[in-house]
Write a protein that holds these residues in place. Structure first.
Motif, PDB file in Angstrom:
ATOM      1  N   ALA A 175      62.676  57.207  16.564  1.00 30.53           N
ATOM      2  CA  ALA A 175      62.938  57.043  15.133  1.00 30.53           C
ATOM      3  C   ALA A 175      62.173  58.097  14.339  1.00 30.53           C
ATOM      4  O   ALA A 175      62.695  58.681  13.377  1.00 30.53           O
ATOM      5  N   ALA A 176      60.927  58.357  14.741  1.00 31.17           N
ATOM      6  CA  ALA A 176      60.127  59.384  14.073  1.00 31.17           C
ATOM      7  C   ALA A 176      60.755  60.755  14.235  1.00 31.17           C
ATOM      8  O   ALA A 176      60.806  61.555  13.288  1.00 31.17           O
ATOM      9  N   LEU A 177      61.257  61.048  15.424  1.00 29.93           N
ATOM     10  CA  LEU A 177      61.889  62.340  15.673  1.00 29.93           C
ATOM     11  C   LEU A 177      63.173  62.505  14.871  1.00 29.93           C
ATOM     12  O   LEU A 177      63.456  63.581  14.335  1.00 29.93           O
ATOM     13  N   ALA A 178      63.952  61.438  14.782  1.00 31.84           N
ATOM     14  CA  ALA A 178      65.212  61.520  14.039  1.00 31.84           C
ATOM     15  C   ALA A 178      64.979  61.772  12.554  1.00 31.84           C
ATOM     16  O   ALA A 178      65.780  62.449  11.892  1.00 31.84           O
ATOM     17  N   ALA A 179      63.880  61.243  12.027  1.00 30.17           N
ATOM     18  CA  ALA A 179      63.576  61.397  10.598  1.00 30.17           C
ATOM     19  C   ALA A 179      62.784  62.669  10.296  1.00 30.17           C
ATOM     20  O   ALA A 179      62.638  63.049   9.133  1.00 30.17           O
ATOM     21  N   TYR A 180      62.296  63.322  11.324  1.00 27.80           N
ATOM     22  CA  TYR A 180      61.369  64.444  11.136  1.00 27.80           C
ATOM     23  C   TYR A 180      62.048  65.677  10.534  1.00 27.80           C
ATOM     24  O   TYR A 180      63.130  66.076  10.959  1.00 27.80           O
ATOM     25  N   ARG A 181      61.369  66.262   9.570  1.00 27.31           N
ATOM     26  CA  ARG A 181      61.731  67.557   9.017  1.00 27.31           C
ATOM     27  C   ARG A 181      60.477  68.421   9.053  1.00 27.31           C
ATOM     28  O   ARG A 181      59.450  68.043   8.486  1.00 27.31           O
ATOM     29  N   PRO A 182      60.527  69.577   9.715  1.00 26.82           N
ATOM     30  CA  PRO A 182      59.324  70.408   9.825  1.00 26.82           C
ATOM     31  C   PRO A 182      58.771  70.817   8.468  1.00 26.82           C
ATOM     32  O   PRO A 182      59.522  71.058   7.516  1.00 26.82           O
ATOM     33  N   THR A 183      57.454  70.892   8.371  1.00 26.31           N
ATOM     34  CA  THR A 183      56.798  71.351   7.151  1.00 26.31           C
ATOM     35  C   THR A 183      57.154  72.808   6.875  1.00 26.31           C
ATOM     36  O   THR A 183      57.080  73.655   7.778  1.00 26.31           O
ATOM     37  N   ALA A 184      57.541  73.094   5.652  1.00 24.82           N
ATOM     38  CA  ALA A 184      57.776  74.481   5.253  1.00 24.82           C
ATOM     39  C   ALA A 184      56.416  75.093   4.927  1.00 24.82           C
ATOM     40  O   ALA A 184      55.783  74.734   3.939  1.00 24.82           O
ATOM     41  N   ALA A 185      55.970  75.982   5.780  1.00 26.65           N
ATOM     42  CA  ALA A 185      54.617  76.531   5.634  1.00 26.65           C
ATOM     43  C   ALA A 185      54.625  78.007   5.993  1.00 26.65           C
ATOM     44  O   ALA A 185      55.517  78.475   6.711  1.00 26.65           O
ATOM     45  N   PRO A 186      53.644  78.754   5.486  1.00 23.85           N
ATOM     46  CA  PRO A 186      53.519  80.145   5.917  1.00 23.85           C
ATOM     47  C   PRO A 186      53.328  80.214   7.424  1.00 23.85           C
ATOM     48  O   PRO A 186      52.848  79.252   8.046  1.00 23.85           O
ATOM     49  N   PRO A 187      53.703  81.314   8.054  1.00 25.06           N
ATOM     50  CA  PRO A 187      53.503  81.435   9.501  1.00 25.06           C
ATOM     51  C   PRO A 187      52.026  81.276   9.870  1.00 25.06           C
ATOM     52  O   PRO A 187      51.127  81.597   9.082  1.00 25.06           O
ATOM     53  N   LEU A 188      51.789  80.765  11.050  1.00 25.00           N
ATOM     54  CA  LEU A 188      50.433  80.731  11.572  1.00 25.00           C
ATOM     55  C   LEU A 188      49.957  82.165  11.784  1.00 25.00           C
ATOM     56  O   LEU A 188      50.772  83.099  11.828  1.00 25.00           O
ATOM     57  N   ASP A 189      48.658  82.357  11.930  1.00 25.64           N
ATOM     58  CA  ASP A 189      48.158  83.719  12.150  1.00 25.64           C
ATOM     59  C   ASP A 189      47.455  83.858  13.493  1.00 25.64           C
ATOM     60  O   ASP A 189      46.658  84.768  13.696  1.00 25.64           O
ATOM     61  N   CYS A 190      47.768  82.966  14.419  1.00 24.32           N
ATOM     62  CA  CYS A 190      47.134  82.978  15.733  1.00 24.32           C
ATOM     63  C   CYS A 190      48.169  83.260  16.819  1.00 24.32           C
ATOM     64  O   CYS A 190      49.375  83.179  16.567  1.00 24.32           O
ATOM     65  N   PRO A 191      47.731  83.577  18.030  1.00 31.81           N
ATOM     66  CA  PRO A 191      48.687  83.718  19.130  1.00 31.81           C
ATOM     67  C   PRO A 191      49.447  82.415  19.366  1.00 31.81           C
ATOM     68  O   PRO A 191      48.879  81.328  19.287  1.00 31.81           O
ATOM     69  N   VAL A 192      50.724  82.538  19.645  1.00 30.73           N
ATOM     70  CA  VAL A 192      51.571  81.394  19.999  1.00 30.73           C
ATOM     71  C   VAL A 192      52.277  81.728  21.313  1.00 30.73           C
ATOM     72  O   VAL A 192      52.793  82.837  21.485  1.00 30.73           O
ATOM     73  N   VAL A 193      52.285  80.764  22.219  1.00 25.93           N
ATOM     74  CA  VAL A 193      52.984  80.912  23.493  1.00 25.93           C
ATOM     75  C   VAL A 193      54.033  79.813  23.585  1.00 25.93           C
ATOM     76  O   VAL A 193      53.721  78.629  23.395  1.00 25.93           O
ATOM     77  N   GLY A 194      55.279  80.189  23.857  1.00 21.00           N
ATOM     78  CA  GLY A 194      56.353  79.228  24.056  1.00 21.00           C
ATOM     79  C   GLY A 194      56.613  79.041  25.540  1.00 21.00           C
ATOM     80  O   GLY A 194      56.754  80.022  26.276  1.00 21.00           O
ATOM     81  N   LEU A 195      56.654  77.797  25.983  1.00 19.29           N
ATOM     82  CA  LEU A 195      56.929  77.460  27.380  1.00 19.29           C
ATOM     83  C   LEU A 195      58.263  76.734  27.436  1.00 19.29           C
ATOM     84  O   LEU A 195      58.513  75.815  26.648  1.00 19.29           O
ATOM     85  N   THR A 196      59.123  77.109  28.366  1.00 19.30           N
ATOM     86  CA  THR A 196      60.455  76.522  28.410  1.00 19.30           C
ATOM     87  C   THR A 196      60.981  76.449  29.830  1.00 19.30           C
ATOM     88  O   THR A 196      60.602  77.260  30.689  1.00 19.30           O
TER      89      THR A 196
END
Length: 254
Positions: A175-196
């Motif tokens: 239910a939380a996931l269905a209602a979720y809308r990501p926060t509109a925010a400036p990009p982070l300024d740190c390294p990000v790694v995506g795993l898939t």
């Protein structure tokens, strides 16, 4: 104990207060802090793992699960507090990746609180969010979906007694996931790694690669064989990614 007390929210299976870095891990929907036990064992003593325990599961089973990811993120960020003497990294899988992002956004608003790096696993980037795609129609559809996704803990769904404990958490998380809308925010300024996983229908490699647009820091995509719960068989590789990030962060600080 306060709802924002670290001891309420964080489990440290292998305490290492002298470790040079801390990794905060966020479980998937229906998951618990225990999901990260194996990774904690692999990283200790170089990195201390603090696994987030959401309300409604394991020793918090008497608490009502929260049905709002933004409320969850607010309380977890408050429990973590501002950054300390060592770098803090965040890692989340599936729903946990969205929470890791939301907590990172909140911590970045505090002085010195921004994470040193963020790892997001099995979740489309905020810009590729699938709105309302996370809530099955009823319990039967919910359980069918969980069995199809597989992963650790699926056997619990076949035990009627344990199912009575797990089902309220699954309902609340979806239910939380269905209602979720990501926060509109400036990009982070740190390294990000995506795993898939290369066969993950919940978050394709292309959708995970889009996380690169949400940081001004370096971005890397790591693709592994497997479906949505590929990470359960890839904790050694995840530990290597974390260790590499810690080395890079330490070198930059030096």
């Amino acid at each position: 104990m306060s709802d924002t007390t670290p001891g309420t929210w964080l489990r440290r299976f292998h305490p290492a207060p002298d470790a040079p870095a801390e990794l905060v891990c966020f479980p998937h929907a229906g998951g618990s802090a225990a999901y990260w036990f194996a990774l904690s064992r692999l990283l200790t003593p170089t990195v201390e793992v603090a696994a987030v325990q959401y309300p409604g599961r394991q020793e918090r089973h008497r608490e009502e699960p929260l049905r709002d990811l933004h409320v969850l993120a607010d309380r977890i960020a408050a429990a973590l507090g501002p950054g300390g003497r060592r770098p803090r990294l965040l890692l989340g899988h599936s729903m946990g990746a969205s929470l890791a992002y939301e907590v990172a956004v909140r911590l970045a608003r505090t002085s010195g609180g921004a994470p040193a790096a963020v790892l997001v696993s099995g979740r489309p980037a905020p810009s590729r969010h699938r709105f309302g795609d996370d809530r099955p129609d009823d319990d039967r559809a919910l359980l069918a979906r969980m069995r199809a996704l597989g992963g650790t803990g699926t056997a619990l769904l076949d035990d009627p007694e344990l199912l009575g404990l797990v089902l309220p958490v699954l309902r609340a998380d979806h239910a939380a996931l269905a209602a979720y809308r990501p926060t509109a925010a400036p990009p982070l300024d740190c390294p990000v790694v995506g795993l898939t996983g290369d066969r993950d229908s919940e978050a394709t490699p292309d959708e995970v690669a889009a996380w690169g647009a949400h940081t001004t820091g370096p971005f890397a995509l790591r693709t592994f064989p497997g479906g949505h719960f590929f990470l359960s068989d890839r904790f050694a590789e995840a530990a290597a990614e974390v260790s590499a990030l810690v080395s890079g962060v330490s070198a930059a600080r030096a």
